[in-house]
Design a protein around this motif. Structure first.
Motif, mmCIF file in Angstrom:
data_model
loop_
_atom_site.group_PDB
_atom_site.id
_atom_site.type_symbol
_atom_site.label_atom_id
_atom_site.label_comp_id
_atom_site.label_asym_id
_atom_site.label_seq_id
_atom_site.Cartn_x
_atom_site.Cartn_y
_atom_site.Cartn_z
ATOM 1 N N LEU A 182 -5.583 -3.038 7.677
ATOM 2 C CA LEU A 182 -6.508 -2.312 6.814
ATOM 3 C C LEU A 182 -5.965 -2.191 5.400
ATOM 4 N N LEU A 183 -6.879 -2.073 4.447
ATOM 5 C CA LEU A 183 -6.536 -1.857 3.039
ATOM 6 C C LEU A 183 -6.709 -0.385 2.697
ATOM 7 N N HIS A 184 -5.714 0.177 2.019
ATOM 8 C CA HIS A 184 -5.805 1.563 1.556
ATOM 9 C C HIS A 184 -6.291 1.553 0.109
ATOM 10 N N LEU A 185 -7.507 2.050 -0.113
ATOM 11 C CA LEU A 185 -8.142 1.944 -1.419
ATOM 12 C C LEU A 185 -7.502 2.882 -2.444
ATOM 13 N N LYS A 186 -7.403 2.405 -3.673
ATOM 14 C CA LYS A 186 -6.708 3.156 -4.728
ATOM 15 C C LYS A 186 -7.406 4.456 -5.088
ATOM 16 N N TYR A 187 -8.736 4.449 -5.142
ATOM 17 C CA TYR A 187 -9.433 5.580 -5.749
ATOM 18 C C TYR A 187 -10.077 6.519 -4.740
ATOM 19 N N SER A 188 -10.594 5.999 -3.645
ATOM 20 C CA SER A 188 -11.191 6.896 -2.655
ATOM 21 C C SER A 188 -10.156 7.387 -1.656
ATOM 22 N N LYS A 189 -8.995 6.684 -1.550
ATOM 23 C CA LYS A 189 -7.939 6.987 -0.580
ATOM 24 C C LYS A 189 -8.401 6.754 0.851
ATOM 25 N N GLU A 190 -9.529 6.077 1.005
ATOM 26 C CA GLU A 190 -9.979 5.673 2.336
ATOM 27 C C GLU A 190 -9.384 4.303 2.662
ATOM 28 N N TYR A 191 -9.509 3.948 3.932
ATOM 29 C CA TYR A 191 -9.156 2.604 4.349
ATOM 30 C C TYR A 191 -10.420 1.741 4.401
ATOM 31 N N SER A 192 -10.235 0.458 4.224
ATOM 32 C CA SER A 192 -11.334 -0.483 4.396
ATOM 33 C C SER A 192 -10.821 -1.730 5.089
ATOM 34 N N LEU A 193 -11.738 -2.469 5.661
ATOM 35 C CA LEU A 193 -11.395 -3.754 6.231
ATOM 36 C C LEU A 193 -11.145 -4.768 5.115
ATOM 37 N N PRO A 194 -10.279 -5.744 5.342
ATOM 38 C CA PRO A 194 -10.180 -6.844 4.390
ATOM 39 C C PRO A 194 -11.534 -7.543 4.296
ATOM 40 N N GLY A 195 -12.025 -7.667 3.089
ATOM 41 C CA GLY A 195 -13.343 -8.261 2.915
ATOM 42 C C GLY A 195 -13.455 -9.003 1.606
ATOM 43 N N ARG A 231 -2.214 -0.528 -0.836
ATOM 44 C CA ARG A 231 -1.412 -0.893 0.331
ATOM 45 C C ARG A 231 -2.271 -1.716 1.287
ATOM 46 N N CYS A 232 -1.577 -2.491 2.097
ATOM 47 C CA CYS A 232 -2.216 -3.196 3.205
ATOM 48 C C CYS A 232 -1.396 -2.856 4.439
ATOM 49 N N ASP A 233 -1.971 -2.090 5.371
ATOM 50 C CA ASP A 233 -1.227 -1.492 6.478
ATOM 51 C C ASP A 233 -1.751 -1.960 7.832
ATOM 52 N N TRP A 234 -0.830 -2.070 8.785
ATOM 53 C CA TRP A 234 -1.221 -2.182 10.182
ATOM 54 C C TRP A 234 -1.486 -0.768 10.707
ATOM 55 N N VAL A 235 -2.657 -0.533 11.241
ATOM 56 C CA VAL A 235 -3.040 0.793 11.723
ATOM 57 C C VAL A 235 -3.432 0.683 13.193
ATOM 58 N N SER A 236 -2.848 1.554 14.014
ATOM 59 C CA SER A 236 -3.172 1.565 15.433
ATOM 60 C C SER A 236 -4.636 1.935 15.648
ATOM 61 N N LEU A 237 -5.254 1.319 16.646
ATOM 62 C CA LEU A 237 -6.639 1.654 16.956
ATOM 63 C C LEU A 237 -6.768 3.075 17.481
ATOM 64 N N ASN A 238 -5.653 3.651 17.905
ATOM 65 C CA ASN A 238 -5.674 5.038 18.379
ATOM 66 C C ASN A 238 -5.598 6.047 17.243
ATOM 67 N N GLU A 239 -5.333 5.559 16.027
ATOM 68 C CA GLU A 239 -5.183 6.451 14.877
ATOM 69 C C GLU A 239 -6.539 6.661 14.213
ATOM 70 N N ASP A 240 -6.898 7.918 13.978
ATOM 71 C CA ASP A 240 -8.177 8.256 13.367
ATOM 72 C C ASP A 240 -7.993 8.368 11.853
ATOM 73 N N VAL A 241 -8.463 7.377 11.130
ATOM 74 C CA VAL A 241 -8.329 7.372 9.675
ATOM 75 C C VAL A 241 -9.718 7.334 9.044
ATOM 76 N N SER A 242 -9.810 7.843 7.822
ATOM 77 C CA SER A 242 -11.074 7.822 7.086
ATOM 78 C C SER A 242 -11.319 6.414 6.558
ATOM 79 N N MET A 243 -12.558 5.909 6.773
ATOM 80 C CA MET A 243 -12.844 4.536 6.409
ATOM 81 C C MET A 243 -14.101 4.423 5.560
ATOM 82 N N LEU A 244 -14.134 3.395 4.745
ATOM 83 C CA LEU A 244 -15.230 3.114 3.832
ATOM 84 C C LEU A 244 -16.472 2.649 4.593
ATOM 85 N N LEU A 245 -17.635 3.039 4.061
ATOM 86 C CA LEU A 245 -18.915 2.539 4.542
ATOM 87 C C LEU A 245 -19.012 2.594 6.068
#
Length: 250
Positions: A34-47, A136-150
């Motif tokens: 996942l990508l950690h976005l600079k301004y929203s601080k959310e994660y997003s998929l590589p796209g 950042r570009c991070d490996w995130v476990s599927l068990n981890e609940d993170v805030s995500m874009l869209l």
């Protein structure tokens, strides 16, 4: 798209985006890049977006290569995401001109239909690389609940559902496991993807009946219990199973 390329409608097609769910397996956990976005601080998929002179598959390979450093990876298109409301919150992207990228806001501020691809990669070989809009570009476990874009959480769930269906039709593991592995390690991978336990004897019998494994003379050493035998995938039979399919349901 790399860290310096401006994004605008002169090179990329309007209204079409691509989101890639990149799976890796490490420490008995299935993880997603996942990508950690600079301004929203959310994660997003590589796209990214589709260039005028490339196919969807070529664009997906380009996107995965830019984020992982790997080329010619296994990629499977699994769904198109077309909710009319999905592109309403692109503020994090529009704010990216703070980094000097000067994106074409008229390009981003539109409805985008996204084509989902998933990829299976060797965790150890990936060099996670952020894009223009992430720090950042991070490996995130599927068990981890993170805030995500869209709708990116939904896209991940759909990718997992498709991956589970693939277990009933094609072999899994070649890109996720090391070249030599134990039967318990292979079973753990399947259990992680399926989200449930599997009977050890039934699992081993079924995998051996597929005839895609070579049992090696070596044993894995260093464990607390009896050293299990190592296996590897037989490349010729594995490829044939990918083409012809498997029978049976997990």
């Amino acid at each position: 798209m790399d860290k310096t390329t401006p994004i605008n409608s002169t090179e990329y097609m309007n209204h079409i985006s691509i989101d890639c769910v990149i799976f890796g397996f490490n420490n008995n956990e299935l993880k997603v890049l996942l990508l950690h976005l600079k301004y929203s601080k959310e994660y997003s998929l590589p796209g990214g977006f589709l260039k005028y002179d490339e196919t969807l598959e070529q664009a997906a390979q380009r996107i995965v290569r830019e984020r992982t450093g790997l080329d010619k990876l296994f990629l499977k298109q699994f769904k198109v995401f077309s909710d009319p409301e999905r592109s309403k919150s692109n503020k994090a992207i529009l704010d990216a001109d703070m980094a000097g990228s000067k994106p074409d806001k008229t390009f981003f501020d539109k409805r985008f239909i996204s084509v989902g691809f998933y990829s299976l990669v060797d965790f150890r070989k990936v060099k996670p690389t952020p894009d223009l809009f992430s720090d950042r570009c991070d490996w995130v476990s599927l068990n981890e609940d993170v805030s995500m874009l869209l709708d990116h959480k939904q896209i991940i769930q759909e990718a997992i559902s498709t991956l589970r269906l693939q277990l009933n039709q094609q072999p899994i593991g070649l890109k996720l496991l090391p070249r030599k592995f134990t039967m318990p390690e292979l079973q753990t991978l399947y259990e992680t993807i399926l989200g449930r336990d599997l009977d050890r004897r039934n699992f081993q019998r079924k995998m051996l009946n597929y005839n895609i494994l070579d049992k090696l003379k070596e044993r894995k050493t260093g464990g607390a219990h009896k050293s299990p035998y190592l296996y590897s995938f037989n490349m010729e039979r594995y490829q044939k199973a990918l083409e012809d399919g498997l029978s049976g349901i997990w």
